[in-house]
Motif scaffolding. Structure first.
Motif, PDB file in Angstrom:
ATOM      1  N   ARG A  93       0.829  -1.206   0.000  1.00 37.21           N
ATOM      2  CA  ARG A  93       0.000   0.000   0.000  1.00 37.21           C
ATOM      3  C   ARG A  93       0.865   1.259   0.000  1.00 37.21           C
ATOM      4  O   ARG A  93       0.579   2.221  -0.729  1.00 37.21           O
ATOM      5  CB  ARG A  93      -0.928  -0.019   1.220  1.00 37.21           C
ATOM      6  CG  ARG A  93      -1.923   1.154   1.235  1.00 37.21           C
ATOM      7  CD  ARG A  93      -2.903   1.039   2.379  1.00 37.21           C
ATOM      8  NE  ARG A  93      -3.825  -0.075   2.162  1.00 37.21           N
ATOM      9  CZ  ARG A  93      -3.893  -1.148   2.950  1.00 37.21           C
ATOM     10  NH1 ARG A  93      -3.089  -1.253   4.005  1.00 37.21           N
ATOM     11  NH2 ARG A  93      -4.748  -2.105   2.702  1.00 37.21           N
ATOM     12  N   CYS A 117      -3.791 -18.135  -3.862  1.00 45.26           N
ATOM     13  CA  CYS A 117      -5.146 -17.692  -4.204  1.00 45.26           C
ATOM     14  C   CYS A 117      -5.958 -18.828  -4.824  1.00 45.26           C
ATOM     15  O   CYS A 117      -7.189 -18.850  -4.711  1.00 45.26           O
ATOM     16  CB  CYS A 117      -5.092 -16.509  -5.152  1.00 45.26           C
ATOM     17  SG  CYS A 117      -4.201 -16.824  -6.680  1.00 45.26           S
ATOM     18  N   LYS A 143      -5.703 -11.867  -1.632  1.00 42.69           N
ATOM     19  CA  LYS A 143      -6.738 -10.938  -2.100  1.00 42.69           C
ATOM     20  C   LYS A 143      -6.472  -9.526  -1.577  1.00 42.69           C
ATOM     21  O   LYS A 143      -6.486  -8.544  -2.340  1.00 42.69           O
ATOM     22  CB  LYS A 143      -8.109 -11.422  -1.611  1.00 42.69           C
ATOM     23  CG  LYS A 143      -9.282 -10.624  -2.147  1.00 42.69           C
ATOM     24  CD  LYS A 143      -9.593 -10.998  -3.581  1.00 42.69           C
ATOM     25  CE  LYS A 143     -10.883 -10.354  -4.056  1.00 42.69           C
ATOM     26  NZ  LYS A 143     -11.195 -10.695  -5.460  1.00 42.69           N
ATOM     27  N   GLU A 144      -6.212  -9.414  -0.279  1.00 39.45           N
ATOM     28  CA  GLU A 144      -5.954  -8.110   0.332  1.00 39.45           C
ATOM     29  C   GLU A 144      -4.654  -7.516  -0.183  1.00 39.45           C
ATOM     30  O   GLU A 144      -4.543  -6.308  -0.422  1.00 39.45           O
ATOM     31  CB  GLU A 144      -5.904  -8.270   1.853  1.00 39.45           C
ATOM     32  CG  GLU A 144      -5.857  -6.964   2.608  1.00 39.45           C
ATOM     33  CD  GLU A 144      -5.883  -7.148   4.116  1.00 39.45           C
ATOM     34  OE1 GLU A 144      -5.756  -6.142   4.839  1.00 39.45           O
ATOM     35  OE2 GLU A 144      -6.009  -8.308   4.581  1.00 39.45           O
ATOM     36  N   GLU A 146      -3.116  -8.056  -3.158  1.00 42.33           N
ATOM     37  CA  GLU A 146      -3.223  -7.572  -4.527  1.00 42.33           C
ATOM     38  C   GLU A 146      -4.102  -6.327  -4.614  1.00 42.33           C
ATOM     39  O   GLU A 146      -3.841  -5.422  -5.421  1.00 42.33           O
ATOM     40  CB  GLU A 146      -3.734  -8.690  -5.432  1.00 42.33           C
ATOM     41  CG  GLU A 146      -2.736  -9.845  -5.539  1.00 42.33           C
ATOM     42  CD  GLU A 146      -3.155 -10.925  -6.520  1.00 42.33           C
ATOM     43  OE1 GLU A 146      -4.276 -10.851  -7.063  1.00 42.33           O
ATOM     44  OE2 GLU A 146      -2.351 -11.873  -6.737  1.00 42.33           O
ATOM     45  N   ALA A 147      -5.135  -6.266  -3.761  1.00 43.06           N
ATOM     46  CA  ALA A 147      -5.986  -5.080  -3.741  1.00 43.06           C
ATOM     47  C   ALA A 147      -5.202  -3.850  -3.281  1.00 43.06           C
ATOM     48  O   ALA A 147      -5.412  -2.737  -3.780  1.00 43.06           O
ATOM     49  CB  ALA A 147      -7.191  -5.302  -2.828  1.00 43.06           C
ATOM     50  N   GLN A 150      -3.385  -2.088  -6.157  1.00 46.93           N
ATOM     51  CA  GLN A 150      -4.142  -1.541  -7.279  1.00 46.93           C
ATOM     52  C   GLN A 150      -4.028  -0.018  -7.325  1.00 46.93           C
ATOM     53  O   GLN A 150      -4.298   0.669  -6.339  1.00 46.93           O
ATOM     54  CB  GLN A 150      -5.614  -1.938  -7.144  1.00 46.93           C
ATOM     55  CG  GLN A 150      -6.512  -1.435  -8.254  1.00 46.93           C
ATOM     56  CD  GLN A 150      -6.357  -2.211  -9.542  1.00 46.93           C
ATOM     57  OE1 GLN A 150      -6.345  -3.436  -9.550  1.00 46.93           O
ATOM     58  NE2 GLN A 150      -6.228  -1.492 -10.647  1.00 46.93           N
ATOM     59  N   GLU A 224      -6.313  -2.418 -15.690  1.00 48.20           N
ATOM     60  CA  GLU A 224      -6.294  -3.636 -14.867  1.00 48.20           C
ATOM     61  C   GLU A 224      -4.905  -4.268 -14.952  1.00 48.20           C
ATOM     62  O   GLU A 224      -4.259  -4.226 -15.999  1.00 48.20           O
ATOM     63  CB  GLU A 224      -7.346  -4.637 -15.353  1.00 48.20           C
ATOM     64  CG  GLU A 224      -8.776  -4.192 -15.103  1.00 48.20           C
ATOM     65  CD  GLU A 224      -9.077  -3.995 -13.628  1.00 48.20           C
ATOM     66  OE1 GLU A 224      -8.692  -4.867 -12.827  1.00 48.20           O
ATOM     67  OE2 GLU A 224      -9.693  -2.972 -13.290  1.00 48.20           O
TER      68      GLU A 224
END
Length: 307
Positions: A93, A117, A143-144, A146-147, A150, A224
């Motif tokens: 992040r 995953c 999941k967290e 890779e999010a 973004q 994406e």
């Protein structure tokens, strides 16, 4: 090219740094401790940091940071799980936010996560296009993770986003092999659990190669991320890996490790990495033009043990 590497002092980071420097690129490492050629994640003793000071000028950014999930010296508990999450999600992040805030953002942003995953299965075969839903602690972590990487849409139009999901990373200087070589050298190696479980893997040099390949700019980045599975095309099982390593070392492999022992020693949520596995195929990795240096167990293991 100037490349910033988060977690560059770790096993994969060291190999990536070596490869990129051999190609003439300039490297800056993001580390928990300052030093020559390094900056820190957060403010530390008047040294430059990413969180408050922003991203240094660069054309590429990579994050391979993360606490070793198979550290045998760490007991599986809530404290350890928090460290696993923070060392991956928080660093990702910080770096993603620095990229988004940069007046001259890098043209490529590469995040290395994992194949956890994909739900373990003896039948299902996964490509980068396979849909998946979090089902346990590790898949929720991916999941967290890779999010967190973004980029907002306006930044994604300027910076190519790439996610690489490696399997077990093999090499002589760290990773899974570091813990396995001693018992195998002593003739105490054996299959884990049933041995039938898929064993997705990659040589550390090839993983570094995929990252370097992914750093190349795209004319028109997608909003994406591009996803590449960081595994070899061969679909090996734990039994095949065990027997090939035994043959390479010229040692017997007659001491299987029961699954219940691994559950007790590592914790059942973590032991699934060893006792279960996924059939993962590097479809888009191959379509991108990447060529594996070590596409099979024999060539990889001979390089690792020095034969």
């Amino acid at each position: 090219m100037r490349v910033v590497i988060g977690g560059g002092s770790g096993f994969v980071g060291r190999e990536l740094t070596r490869l990129l420097k051999s190609k003439g690129h300039e490297i800056t490492l993001i580390s928990r401790q300052p030093g020559p050629g390094k900056i820190t994640w957060v403010w530390f003793n008047l040294h430059a940091d990413v969180e408050s000071g922003g991203l240094p000028p660069c054309e590429g950014a990579v994050n391979v940071a993360g606490e070793n999930i198979m550290n045998p010296l760490r007991w599986w508990n809530e404290s350890y799980k928090k460290d696993l999450v923070s060392s991956r999600v928080n660093t990702t992040r910080i770096l993603a936010q620095a990229i988004a805030a940069s007046p001259t953002p890098p043209h490529s942003w590469v995040l290395v996560t994992g194949v956890a995953c994909y739900k373990p299965s003896l039948q299902t075969q996964y490509t980068e296009e396979s849909e998946w839903t979090p089902f346990d602690f590790l898949s929720h972590l991916v999941k967290e993770w890779e999010a967190a990487g973004q980029l907002p849409e306006n930044s994604a139009k300027k910076t190519r986003q790439v996610i690489i999901r490696p399997g077990a990373v093999l090499g002589r200087d760290g990773g899974a092999m570091k813990q396995m070589l001693i018992p195998f050298w002593l003739g105490l190696g054996g299959t884990l659990g049933s041995g039938r479980q898929p064993f997705p893997w990659i040589h550390v040099s090839d993983l570094a190669g995929i990252i370097a390949h992914a750093l190349e700019p795209k004319e028109e980045p997608s909003t994406e991320p591009d996803v590449f599975n960081g595994v070899v095309p061969a679909l090996n099982t734990n039994f095949e890996f065990t027997k090939d390593l035994g043959r390479t070392l010229k040692r017997p492999t007659i001491f299987p490790v029961p699954g219940f022992f691994l559950d007790v020693f590592f914790g059942s949520e973590r032991a699934v990495i060893l006792t279960q596995g996924q059939k993962v195929v590097p479809k888009k990795t191959l379509e991108s033009g990447f060529e594996f240096q070590y596409p099979d167990l024999t060539s990889a293991l001979k390089e690792i043990v020095g034969y």
